[in-house]
Design a protein around this motif. Structure first.
Motif, PDB file in Angstrom:
ATOM      1  N   TYR A  74       0.841  -1.194   0.000  1.00 30.33           N
ATOM      2  CA  TYR A  74       0.000   0.000   0.000  1.00 30.33           C
ATOM      3  C   TYR A  74       0.880   1.249   0.000  1.00 30.33           C
ATOM      4  CZ  TYR A  74      -3.142  -3.688   1.421  1.00 30.33           C
ATOM      5  OH  TYR A  74      -3.845  -4.868   1.477  1.00 30.33           O
ATOM      6  N   PHE A  75       0.533   2.209  -0.858  1.00 30.14           N
ATOM      7  CA  PHE A  75       1.300   3.435  -1.034  1.00 30.14           C
ATOM      8  C   PHE A  75       0.429   4.650  -0.737  1.00 30.14           C
ATOM      9  CE2 PHE A  75       3.105   0.260  -3.769  1.00 30.14           C
ATOM     10  CZ  PHE A  75       4.470   0.476  -3.738  1.00 30.14           C
ATOM     11  N   THR A  76       1.053   5.677  -0.176  1.00 35.18           N
ATOM     12  CA  THR A  76       0.425   6.982  -0.025  1.00 35.18           C
ATOM     13  C   THR A  76       1.366   8.003  -0.640  1.00 35.18           C
ATOM     14  OG1 THR A  76      -0.645   6.289   2.024  1.00 35.18           O
ATOM     15  CG2 THR A  76      -0.521   8.663   1.609  1.00 35.18           C
ATOM     16  N   ASN A  77       0.894   8.722  -1.632  1.00 39.77           N
ATOM     17  CA  ASN A  77       1.696   9.719  -2.351  1.00 39.77           C
ATOM     18  C   ASN A  77       3.023   9.142  -2.834  1.00 39.77           C
ATOM     19  OD1 ASN A  77      -0.265  11.775  -2.046  1.00 39.77           O
ATOM     20  ND2 ASN A  77       0.422  12.073   0.060  1.00 39.77           N
ATOM     21  N   GLY A  78       2.990   7.922  -3.352  1.00 39.98           N
ATOM     22  CA  GLY A  78       4.170   7.295  -3.930  1.00 39.98           C
ATOM     23  C   GLY A  78       5.123   6.632  -2.950  1.00 39.98           C
ATOM     24  N   ILE A  79       4.789   6.611  -1.668  1.00 37.54           N
ATOM     25  CA  ILE A  79       5.650   6.027  -0.637  1.00 37.54           C
ATOM     26  C   ILE A  79       4.980   4.782  -0.074  1.00 37.54           C
ATOM     27  CG2 ILE A  79       6.773   6.430   1.601  1.00 37.54           C
ATOM     28  CD1 ILE A  79       7.820   8.205  -0.682  1.00 37.54           C
ATOM     29  N   PRO A  80       5.697   3.640  -0.036  1.00 32.35           N
ATOM     30  CA  PRO A  80       5.100   2.437   0.555  1.00 32.35           C
ATOM     31  C   PRO A  80       4.996   2.601   2.068  1.00 32.35           C
ATOM     32  CG  PRO A  80       7.389   2.010  -0.002  1.00 32.35           C
ATOM     33  CD  PRO A  80       7.059   3.391  -0.502  1.00 32.35           C
ATOM     34  N   ASP A  81       3.782   2.433   2.603  1.00 32.53           N
ATOM     35  CA  ASP A  81       3.633   2.624   4.047  1.00 32.53           C
ATOM     36  C   ASP A  81       3.171   1.370   4.781  1.00 32.53           C
ATOM     37  OD1 ASP A  81       0.970   2.722   3.186  1.00 32.53           O
ATOM     38  OD2 ASP A  81       0.832   4.879   3.478  1.00 32.53           O
ATOM     39  N   SER A  82       2.705   0.350   4.056  1.00 33.97           N
ATOM     40  CA  SER A  82       2.323  -0.904   4.708  1.00 33.97           C
ATOM     41  C   SER A  82       2.119  -1.975   3.651  1.00 33.97           C
ATOM     42  CB  SER A  82       1.052  -0.731   5.553  1.00 33.97           C
ATOM     43  OG  SER A  82      -0.038  -0.387   4.735  1.00 33.97           O
ATOM     44  N   SER A  83       1.878  -3.195   4.125  1.00 34.21           N
ATOM     45  CA  SER A  83       1.627  -4.303   3.200  1.00 34.21           C
ATOM     46  C   SER A  83       0.653  -5.278   3.847  1.00 34.21           C
ATOM     47  CB  SER A  83       2.933  -5.016   2.841  1.00 34.21           C
ATOM     48  OG  SER A  83       3.344  -5.864   3.887  1.00 34.21           O
ATOM     49  N   SER A  84       0.286  -6.302   3.097  1.00 37.98           N
ATOM     50  CA  SER A  84      -0.598  -7.331   3.640  1.00 37.98           C
ATOM     51  C   SER A  84       0.154  -8.295   4.555  1.00 37.98           C
ATOM     52  CB  SER A  84      -1.279  -8.096   2.498  1.00 37.98           C
ATOM     53  OG  SER A  84      -0.306  -8.657   1.635  1.00 37.98           O
ATOM     54  N   SER A  85       1.449  -8.103   4.700  1.00 39.68           N
ATOM     55  CA  SER A  85       2.259  -8.887   5.624  1.00 39.68           C
ATOM     56  C   SER A  85       2.336  -8.157   6.961  1.00 39.68           C
ATOM     57  CB  SER A  85       3.678  -9.052   5.071  1.00 39.68           C
ATOM     58  OG  SER A  85       4.531  -9.637   6.024  1.00 39.68           O
ATOM     59  N   THR A  86       2.491  -8.897   8.019  1.00 41.46           N
ATOM     60  CA  THR A  86       2.679  -8.274   9.338  1.00 41.46           C
ATOM     61  C   THR A  86       4.142  -7.957   9.597  1.00 41.46           C
ATOM     62  OG1 THR A  86       2.836 -10.444  10.371  1.00 41.46           O
ATOM     63  CG2 THR A  86       0.652  -9.408  10.324  1.00 41.46           C
ATOM     64  N   SER A  87       5.015  -8.341   8.670  1.00 40.67           N
ATOM     65  CA  SER A  87       6.455  -8.108   8.825  1.00 40.67           C
ATOM     66  C   SER A  87       6.828  -6.673   8.486  1.00 40.67           C
ATOM     67  CB  SER A  87       7.241  -9.060   7.923  1.00 40.67           C
ATOM     68  OG  SER A  87       7.000 -10.395   8.286  1.00 40.67           O
ATOM     69  N   LYS A  88       8.008  -6.265   8.938  1.00 36.79           N
ATOM     70  CA  LYS A  88       8.508  -4.912   8.728  1.00 36.79           C
ATOM     71  C   LYS A  88       8.741  -4.645   7.250  1.00 36.79           C
ATOM     72  CE  LYS A  88      12.344  -1.854   9.786  1.00 36.79           C
ATOM     73  NZ  LYS A  88      13.697  -1.773  10.284  1.00 36.79           N
ATOM     74  N   LEU A  89       8.327  -3.465   6.797  1.00 33.47           N
ATOM     75  CA  LEU A  89       8.515  -3.009   5.429  1.00 33.47           C
ATOM     76  C   LEU A  89       9.511  -1.861   5.436  1.00 33.47           C
ATOM     77  CD1 LEU A  89       5.922  -2.441   2.704  1.00 33.47           C
ATOM     78  CD2 LEU A  89       7.333  -0.514   3.389  1.00 33.47           C
TER      79      LEU A  89
END
Length: 118
Positions: A74-89
């Motif tokens: 998931y991105f906000t304004n072109g920056i990845p801020d989370s994912s469907s994984s619970t692991s660190k991004l």
């Protein structure tokens, strides 16, 4: 005018070069491939992907991993801020490429221009 730069973008890794491709777009969503690795130490390979952009500046990149699992980033304004994984991004941006890491060993390479608003 295409809104996505997934097409014809050459992406490189220290060992191999992968190409992000675009097979279709409806002006907001794009289908194609991105280089990815699902486990630590695995070589990058071409993974099917869909980029879904929204008018509020957010976007979701859905990548079909070689394991058969789908990873959403998931991105906000072109920056990845989370994912469907619970692991660190985390991510880095060498040149025109955004390299996204999800612990313990997932790697994704995305052209930065694909995530920018136009």
């Amino acid at each position: 005018m295409l809104r996505f730069a997934l097409a014809f973008s050459l992406l490189s890794s220290p060992v191999i070069a992968q190409v992000a491709t675009q097979s279709g777009t409806d002006g907001k969503n794009a289908l194609g491939t991105v280089p990815c690795a699902a486990t630590a130490g695995a070589s990058l390979q071409s993974c099917n992907a869909e980029l879904r952009r929204r008018d509020d500046g957010t976007a979701t990149l859905a990548v079909l991993l070689p394991t058969g699992e789908v990873r959403n980033i998931y991105f906000t304004n072109g920056i990845p801020d989370s994912s469907s994984s619970t692991s660190k991004l985390s991510y880095e941006t060498p040149g025109d490429i955004m390299v996204i890491f999800i612990e313990p060993g997932e790697v994704y390479e995305i052209p930065k221009a694909a995530l920018n608003s136009q």
